[in-house]
Design a protein around this motif. Structure first.
Motif, mmCIF file in Angstrom:
data_model
loop_
_atom_site.group_PDB
_atom_site.id
_atom_site.type_symbol
_atom_site.label_atom_id
_atom_site.label_comp_id
_atom_site.label_asym_id
_atom_site.label_seq_id
_atom_site.Cartn_x
_atom_site.Cartn_y
_atom_site.Cartn_z
ATOM 1 N N ALA A 37 0.849 -1.185 0.000
ATOM 2 C CA ALA A 37 0.000 0.000 0.000
ATOM 3 C C ALA A 37 0.890 1.243 0.000
ATOM 4 C CB ALA A 37 -0.910 0.005 1.225
ATOM 5 N N SER A 38 0.303 2.410 -0.256
ATOM 6 C CA SER A 38 1.140 3.603 -0.300
ATOM 7 C C SER A 38 1.703 3.872 1.084
ATOM 8 C CB SER A 38 0.342 4.800 -0.813
ATOM 9 O OG SER A 38 -0.684 5.109 0.098
ATOM 10 N N GLY A 39 2.972 4.293 1.101
ATOM 11 C CA GLY A 39 3.624 4.561 2.364
ATOM 12 C C GLY A 39 4.316 3.354 2.963
ATOM 13 N N CYS A 40 4.345 2.236 2.230
ATOM 14 C CA CYS A 40 4.951 1.025 2.795
ATOM 15 C C CYS A 40 6.460 0.999 2.605
ATOM 16 C CB CYS A 40 4.333 -0.220 2.183
ATOM 17 S SG CYS A 40 4.867 -0.498 0.492
ATOM 18 N N GLY A 41 6.983 1.946 1.836
ATOM 19 C CA GLY A 41 8.427 1.994 1.641
ATOM 20 C C GLY A 41 8.896 1.413 0.326
ATOM 21 N N LYS A 42 7.955 0.975 -0.529
ATOM 22 C CA LYS A 42 8.378 0.320 -1.771
ATOM 23 C C LYS A 42 9.063 1.285 -2.728
ATOM 24 C CE LYS A 42 3.681 0.548 -3.810
ATOM 25 N NZ LYS A 42 3.105 1.589 -2.941
ATOM 26 N N THR A 43 8.477 2.481 -2.875
ATOM 27 C CA THR A 43 9.099 3.459 -3.774
ATOM 28 C C THR A 43 10.410 3.972 -3.188
ATOM 29 O OG1 THR A 43 6.971 4.101 -4.694
ATOM 30 C CG2 THR A 43 8.747 5.677 -4.911
ATOM 31 N N THR A 44 10.434 4.130 -1.865
ATOM 32 C CA THR A 44 11.672 4.541 -1.203
ATOM 33 C C THR A 44 12.800 3.567 -1.520
ATOM 34 O OG1 THR A 44 10.314 5.405 0.578
ATOM 35 C CG2 THR A 44 12.646 5.141 1.035
ATOM 36 N N LEU A 45 12.491 2.284 -1.423
ATOM 37 C CA LEU A 45 13.506 1.272 -1.687
ATOM 38 C C LEU A 45 13.964 1.336 -3.150
ATOM 39 C CD1 LEU A 45 15.113 -1.090 -0.576
ATOM 40 C CD2 LEU A 45 13.241 -2.607 -1.212
ATOM 41 N N LEU A 46 12.999 1.490 -4.051
ATOM 42 C CA LEU A 46 13.335 1.567 -5.475
ATOM 43 C C LEU A 46 14.259 2.755 -5.740
ATOM 44 C CD1 LEU A 46 12.318 0.226 -8.278
ATOM 45 C CD2 LEU A 46 11.170 2.408 -8.550
ATOM 46 N N ARG A 47 13.939 3.873 -5.098
ATOM 47 C CA ARG A 47 14.741 5.076 -5.322
ATOM 48 C C ARG A 47 16.116 4.974 -4.660
ATOM 49 N NH1 ARG A 47 12.259 9.687 -7.113
ATOM 50 N NH2 ARG A 47 13.457 10.971 -5.703
ATOM 51 N N MET A 48 16.216 4.125 -3.653
ATOM 52 C CA MET A 48 17.543 3.861 -3.087
ATOM 53 C C MET A 48 18.389 3.091 -4.090
ATOM 54 S SD MET A 48 16.334 2.938 0.765
ATOM 55 C CE MET A 48 17.861 2.427 1.569
ATOM 56 N N ILE A 49 17.744 2.130 -4.754
ATOM 57 C CA ILE A 49 18.470 1.369 -5.772
ATOM 58 C C ILE A 49 18.866 2.297 -6.922
ATOM 59 C CG2 ILE A 49 18.347 -0.561 -7.392
ATOM 60 C CD1 ILE A 49 16.239 -1.827 -5.545
ATOM 61 N N ALA A 50 17.945 3.197 -7.287
ATOM 62 C CA ALA A 50 18.217 4.105 -8.393
ATOM 63 C C ALA A 50 19.267 5.152 -8.036
ATOM 64 C CB ALA A 50 16.928 4.813 -8.814
ATOM 65 N N GLY A 51 19.378 5.443 -6.742
ATOM 66 C CA GLY A 51 20.353 6.444 -6.326
ATOM 67 C C GLY A 51 19.748 7.805 -6.077
ATOM 68 N N PHE A 52 18.414 7.899 -6.103
ATOM 69 C CA PHE A 52 17.772 9.193 -5.865
ATOM 70 C C PHE A 52 17.459 9.398 -4.388
ATOM 71 C CE2 PHE A 52 16.410 8.414 -10.364
ATOM 72 C CZ PHE A 52 17.351 9.275 -10.895
ATOM 73 N N ASN A 53 17.543 8.340 -3.612
ATOM 74 C CA ASN A 53 17.434 8.485 -2.165
ATOM 75 C C ASN A 53 18.765 8.072 -1.559
ATOM 76 O OD1 ASN A 53 14.826 9.339 -2.129
ATOM 77 N ND2 ASN A 53 13.942 7.378 -1.544
ATOM 78 N N SER A 54 19.155 8.764 -0.528
ATOM 79 C CA SER A 54 20.390 8.383 0.139
ATOM 80 C C SER A 54 20.171 7.086 0.903
ATOM 81 C CB SER A 54 20.822 9.488 1.091
ATOM 82 O OG SER A 54 19.789 9.726 2.019
ATOM 83 N N ILE A 55 21.258 6.406 1.227
ATOM 84 C CA ILE A 55 21.192 5.147 1.970
ATOM 85 C C ILE A 55 21.852 5.398 3.314
ATOM 86 C CG2 ILE A 55 21.913 2.729 1.990
ATOM 87 C CD1 ILE A 55 22.143 3.070 -1.140
ATOM 88 N N GLU A 56 21.084 5.260 4.396
ATOM 89 C CA GLU A 56 21.634 5.598 5.699
ATOM 90 C C GLU A 56 22.398 4.450 6.345
ATOM 91 O OE1 GLU A 56 20.183 9.029 4.747
ATOM 92 O OE2 GLU A 56 18.702 7.454 4.854
ATOM 93 N N GLY A 57 22.228 3.254 5.813
ATOM 94 C CA GLY A 57 22.981 2.152 6.371
ATOM 95 C C GLY A 57 22.884 0.944 5.474
ATOM 96 N N GLY A 58 23.836 0.007 5.588
ATOM 97 C CA GLY A 58 23.800 -1.201 4.791
ATOM 98 C C GLY A 58 24.388 -0.975 3.412
ATOM 99 N N ASP A 59 24.278 -2.005 2.570
ATOM 100 C CA ASP A 59 24.923 -1.948 1.264
ATOM 101 C C ASP A 59 23.977 -2.432 0.188
ATOM 102 O OD1 ASP A 59 27.664 -1.517 2.437
ATOM 103 O OD2 ASP A 59 27.129 -3.464 3.320
ATOM 104 N N ILE A 60 24.148 -1.873 -0.994
ATOM 105 C CA ILE A 60 23.444 -2.387 -2.157
ATOM 106 C C ILE A 60 24.496 -2.743 -3.207
ATOM 107 C CG2 ILE A 60 21.780 -1.890 -3.976
ATOM 108 C CD1 ILE A 60 20.353 -0.010 -2.126
ATOM 109 N N TYR A 61 24.392 -3.964 -3.721
ATOM 110 C CA TYR A 61 25.357 -4.423 -4.723
ATOM 111 C C TYR A 61 24.655 -4.729 -6.037
ATOM 112 C CZ TYR A 61 28.451 -5.347 -0.754
ATOM 113 O OH TYR A 61 29.221 -5.229 0.371
ATOM 114 N N PHE A 62 25.295 -4.337 -7.149
ATOM 115 C CA PHE A 62 24.930 -4.881 -8.453
ATOM 116 C C PHE A 62 26.036 -5.888 -8.764
ATOM 117 C CE2 PHE A 62 22.550 -0.954 -10.334
ATOM 118 C CZ PHE A 62 21.586 -1.098 -9.353
ATOM 119 N N ASN A 63 25.676 -7.155 -8.917
ATOM 120 C CA ASN A 63 26.690 -8.214 -8.949
ATOM 121 C C ASN A 63 27.593 -8.030 -7.740
ATOM 122 O OD1 ASN A 63 25.618 -9.421 -11.166
ATOM 123 N ND2 ASN A 63 26.898 -8.276 -12.604
ATOM 124 N N ASP A 64 28.891 -7.760 -7.957
ATOM 125 C CA ASP A 64 29.753 -7.615 -6.785
ATOM 126 C C ASP A 64 30.190 -6.176 -6.563
ATOM 127 O OD1 ASP A 64 29.642 -10.300 -6.096
ATOM 128 O OD2 ASP A 64 31.069 -10.775 -7.697
#
Lengths: 362, 550
Positions: A37-64
């Motif tokens: 549902a709206s507000g569940c964080g799905k778009t936030t997560l997508l935008r973290m992958i895209a790089g439009f939202n900052s990442i406050e912790g943890g890591d995101i990898y494409f391959n390695d």
């Protein structure tokens, strides 16, 4: 082509944590949907992958490759936005060619690849028009072409169909599905529409409050939801509070149903989740939970009933319509459940006793 | 992008700091300097409020406050009524020649007000054409000089602004609202008062503020037509310029009082405006219909009369520029003599009138686009400061800014006075807020995801900015720029303080000739200015393709 790995991702807005310690792995070439549902964080997560939202912790990898600090423009991502984000001052051709120009390819190559993609997306007829003249579906195709022509490692789509009318939505989701399979590109797709998610995805992550509630195939999510939330969010489920006694669900004194649990459980309170189509309506004399029809609604293919049970619960039941008359309100009936289909959750509704998840965590 | 709400020293961070430095040097420093001058005794160097005491102890001085207030308020109220009514009639009814009338209104609003003043003297002054005409029949027309004259000139100059604003606002009012109102039994004037007026109140407040500020700060009109009726800017100018006993400190004190008043009015408007605004989205704009019978005639005569009066001074000035002149008075017959004598007086004023605004405009566009981007896309404490700075010039009357710049930059190492640069700086500071505001409005319409799309396709931030953002803003900014240009070439109140022989502009030249009584030459010069203005407006119309002014 890329595999995406998200490890303990955290997103905060000020002191407000929107996503905490999210883990996820998306396989190469997979069509992966974030559903919620709206507000569940799905778009936030997508935008973290895209790089439009900052990442406050943890890591995101494409391959390695860790991409946390990589500029969005260098991630080689194709993104399709909810409102398409077509550049209004550029023609269709210039829109599609935009990404290729950034890669500084030579002119003939840009022209060739642009033309090829426009042809594939069936927008070559409007190549030299300005986008404002295009219909919603055509703009959608331009957006898709523009994202795909740069041969991205990952395709991200943020509710791309939500601005289209119902018929076009169904048509475009087929287009998206087909081209994704053809190109074989890893795709992350965000939607709030469960039917759309079911139709299009290899895997779905159902999200709520920044947490992935259930990650699985469409079938798995529908048939064996991990918790009560997923059971109600995907389709409809009737929740009946009852007891587990000797490996059997005790609905009433006279109606008990054995279930196959991977791990043996002690007797106690449980919540039984039954979808409307998992009931069978029978004659009141037959075995089952006794009830009285309160309401009926004939919808052609199916007929919906609201039934007051002797246990005090009110449930929704759906049956394929028959040639005989619809059951009238006040009719007394007896309900049986389809034993292999129903789900059983622990008292808190957070654990499906028919699944073998516990040891892995969620 | 990441953390746009945090200040970071990336390229935009440096630009932010650069912009703040520019504002600090050319706006904050002069204003602080002005303030210092007003409260420091030049002989002892001690803090003293003697200047303020002097101002408030003599009616000669503080009376001008009331005068200015009375004029600004009256002008604002009448302009609002006139502008709103005409805009509503334009939106609601078919009026013949509407296109031409719209252009005439714009021309009337874009000309320098003091030209209107001086033309009205020719028409309604003691020996004015109309006055004499009626005198022959024994009818005495009320005096044009003083309060009535100033208000007349200012209203005719400023109601078009209200008209343009309100017409823009009415375009956003959905016709179905009016239909609903009629359906519920409320139509005509009642519908206007009950439905339309409340919707456009924010626009009325905004345009009212603009009119008030312009009327309050206008220097040329009261100077020419006020005679004994002295207003604030006139006293300010006299105190600053007068060769005997010109007193910078006292002028500074008056300037500070002026700023205090305009700030107060500005804050009041903001306070009221914030509580009344709501957004509208119109699918079906108000439809024009044909008024019937008598009402139709009435509408037409009203609209034509008002616009006719508004444009009359312009037309009459152009007419007199072709009349023969003997000495200082117009005589029978027509010729180009005024234009011939004009050439001697021109000096470099035409070049100056073109070069100074063009140079200013380039800087204004450059700064406005950057500032708009910072303010809209990078909200952080630093850009908030920029936002506040950029609003300050709204409330500073032109004469005040001129004086502040002059007394701040008349010594080395900051020696700018007397040069062209100081006039450029003044124009930039004065016009920048308007261009910023329109750029901000345009940028807010451009959704963020458009830029994200470009970035995700591999374009860098700067590249996205000039390849996507700026081109999308361009049409709106360009049309705004032409309007800025028009107001800059007809600017007088700052130029009159800052000009020297080398940097004299057309408006200053006209003003000087009017004061000297060379009406023929003044008329010729005004005609040149009008040609420039109308030419620019025609280009504007071409570029903006019927888009609205405002």
């Amino acid at each position: 082509m890329s595999r995406i790995r998200i490890h303990n991702a955290v997103k905060k807005y000020g002191n407000n944590t929107v996503i905490s310690n999210l883990n996820l792995e998306i396989k190469d070439g997979e069509f992966f949907t974030l559903l919620g549902a709206s507000g569940c964080g799905k778009t936030t997560l997508l935008r973290m992958i895209a790089g439009f939202n900052s990442i406050e912790g943890g890591d995101i990898y494409f391959n390695d490759t860790r991409i946390n600090d990589m500029e969005p423009s260098r991630r080689n991502i194709g993104m399709v936005f909810q409102n398409y984000a077509i550049f209004p001052h550029l023609t269709v051709r210039e829109n599609v060619a935009f990404g290729l120009k950034q890669k500084k390819y030579d002119k003939s190559r840009i022209a060739e690849e642009t033309n090829q993609m426009m042809k594939a997306m069936q927008i070559d007829a409007y190549a030299d028009r300005l986008p404002e003249k295009l219909s919603g579906g055509q703009q959608q195709r331009v957006a898709l072409a523009r994202a795909l022509v740069i041969k991205p490692d990952v395709l991200l789509m943020d509710e791309p169909l939500s601005n289209l009318d119902a018929k076009l939505r169904v048509e475009m989701r087929q287009v998206i599905r087909d081209i994704q399979k053809e190109v074989g590109i890893t795709t992350v797709y965000v939607t709030h529409d469960q039917e759309e998610a079911m139709a299009i995805s290899d895997k779905i992550a159902v999200m709520k409050d920044g947490i992935i509630q259930h990650l699985g195939t469409p079938k798995d999510i529908y048939q064996r939801p991990k918790n009560q939330f997923v059971a109600t969010f995907i389709g409809h489920s009737n929740m009946i509070k009852t007891y587990l006694i000797n490996g059997e669900v005790r609905f009433t004194e006279n109606y008990r149903v054995p279930i196959k649990m991977p791990v043996k459980r002690a007797d106690g309170k449980i919540i039984c989740s039954i979808r409307p189509e998992e009931f069978m309506i029978g004659n009141e004399k037959e075995e089952g939970i006794k009830g009285i029809i309160k309401n009926s609604m004939y919808l052609g293919l199916n007929t919906y009933y609201t039934i007051q049970l002797e246990t005090g619960d009110v449930v929704e039941v759906v049956e394929e319509s028959t040639m005989s008359d619809t059951l009238e309100p006040h009719t007394r009936v007896s309900l049986k459940v389809k034993e292999e289909k129903i789900n059983v959750f622990d008292e808190s509704g957070s654990l499906n006793l028919l699944r073998n998840d516990e040891r892995h965590g969620s | 992008m990441k953390d746009n709400n945090k200040f970071r020293l990336d390229i935009w961070g440096f630009i932010s700091i650069g912009v703040i430095l520019v504002y600090g040097l050319f706006l904050l420093y002069p204003l602080l300097h002005l303030m210092k001058q007003s409260i420091i005794d030049p002989e002892t160097g001690a803090l003293s409020l003697t200047y303020f005491a002097k101002f408030f102890s003599k009616k000669y001085y503080f009376g001008t406050l009331f005068n200015s207030f009375k004029i600004s308020l009256t002008t604002t109220v009448i302009s609002l009524i006139l502008g709103t009514i005409i805009a509503y009639l334009f939106a609601r009814y078919e009026i013949k020649g509407k296109g031409l009338l719209s252009i005439l209104i714009v021309i009337a609003s874009m000309s320098a007000p003091f030209i209107g003043a001086y033309s009205w003297i020719l028409l309604l002054g003691r020996s004015g054409v109309i006055t004499t005409f009626f005198k022959n029949f024994g009818i005495i027309i009320p005096d044009i000089y003083g309060f009535v004259g100033i208000v007349l000139v200012l209203v005719m100059q400023l109601f078009p602004l209200v008209f343009l604003y309100v017409r823009g606002a009415l375009k956003n009012v959905d016709n179905s609202l009016l239909e609903a109102s009629q359906n519920l039994g409320c139509s005509g004037a009642r519908c206007f008062i009950k439905i339309v007026l409340p919707i456009i109140i924010p626009t009325l407040l905004a345009s009212g503020l603009l009119v008030f500020m312009r009327a309050f700060a206008d220097f040329g009109t009261p100077m020419l037509i006020g005679e004994g009726y002295r207003t604030f800017p006139v006293v300010l100018y006299n105190e600053f310029i007068s060769e005997v006993g010109g007193d910078d400190g006292f002028a500074a004190a008056i300037a500070i009082i002026a700023i205090a008043i305009t700030t107060l009015v500005f804050l009041m408007q903001k306070y009221v405006g914030n509580r009344k605004s709501f957004s509208m989205n119109s699918l079906h704009p108000i439809e024009e219909k044909k008024a019937n019978g008598f009402y139709n005639t009435f509408i037409h005569s009203f609209v034509y009369l008002v616009i006719g009066i508004a444009i009359l001074p312009q037309v009459y000035v152009i007419y007199t520029s072709f009349k023969n002149v003997r000495g200082k008075i117009f005589v029978e017959g027509y010729s180009f003599n005024s234009y011939v004598s004009m050439v001697d007086k021109l000096g470099k004023s035409i070049q100056n009138t073109i070069i100074i605004p063009i140079v200013s405009l380039i800087f204004i566009l450059f700064l406005a686009i950057l500032i708009a981007y910072l303010v809209v896309r990078r909200r952080n404490p630093v850009t908030n400061i920029i936002d506040v700075f950029s609003m300050i010039p709204y409330i500073i009357p032109g004469t005040v800014l001129g004086i502040a710049l002059l007394i701040s930059f008349n010594k080395k190492p900051l020696l700018l006075s007397g040069g062209m640069l100081i006039m450029v700086v003044a124009l930039i500071i004065r016009r920048l807020p308007y261009t910023i505001r329109s750029s901000v409005a345009i940028l807010q319409q451009i959704p963020m995801y458009i830029e994200e799309a470009a970035i995700s396709l591999g374009a860098s931030k700067m590249k996205t900015f000039y390849k996507i953002t700026v081109p999308m803003m361009a049409p709106g900014i360009l049309s705004g720029a032409i309007l800025s240009w028009v107001t800059m070439i007809s600017e007088l109140s700052t130029a009159i303080i800052l000009y020297t022989g080398k940097t004299k502009t057309l408006t200053v030249a006209i003003y000087t000739e009017v004061i000297r009584g060379n009406y023929g030459i003044a008329a010729a010069l005004s005609t040149v200015l009008t040609v420039l203005t109308v030419g620019s407006l025609l280009i504007f119309n071409k570029i903006s393709n019927g888009r609205d002014i405002g």
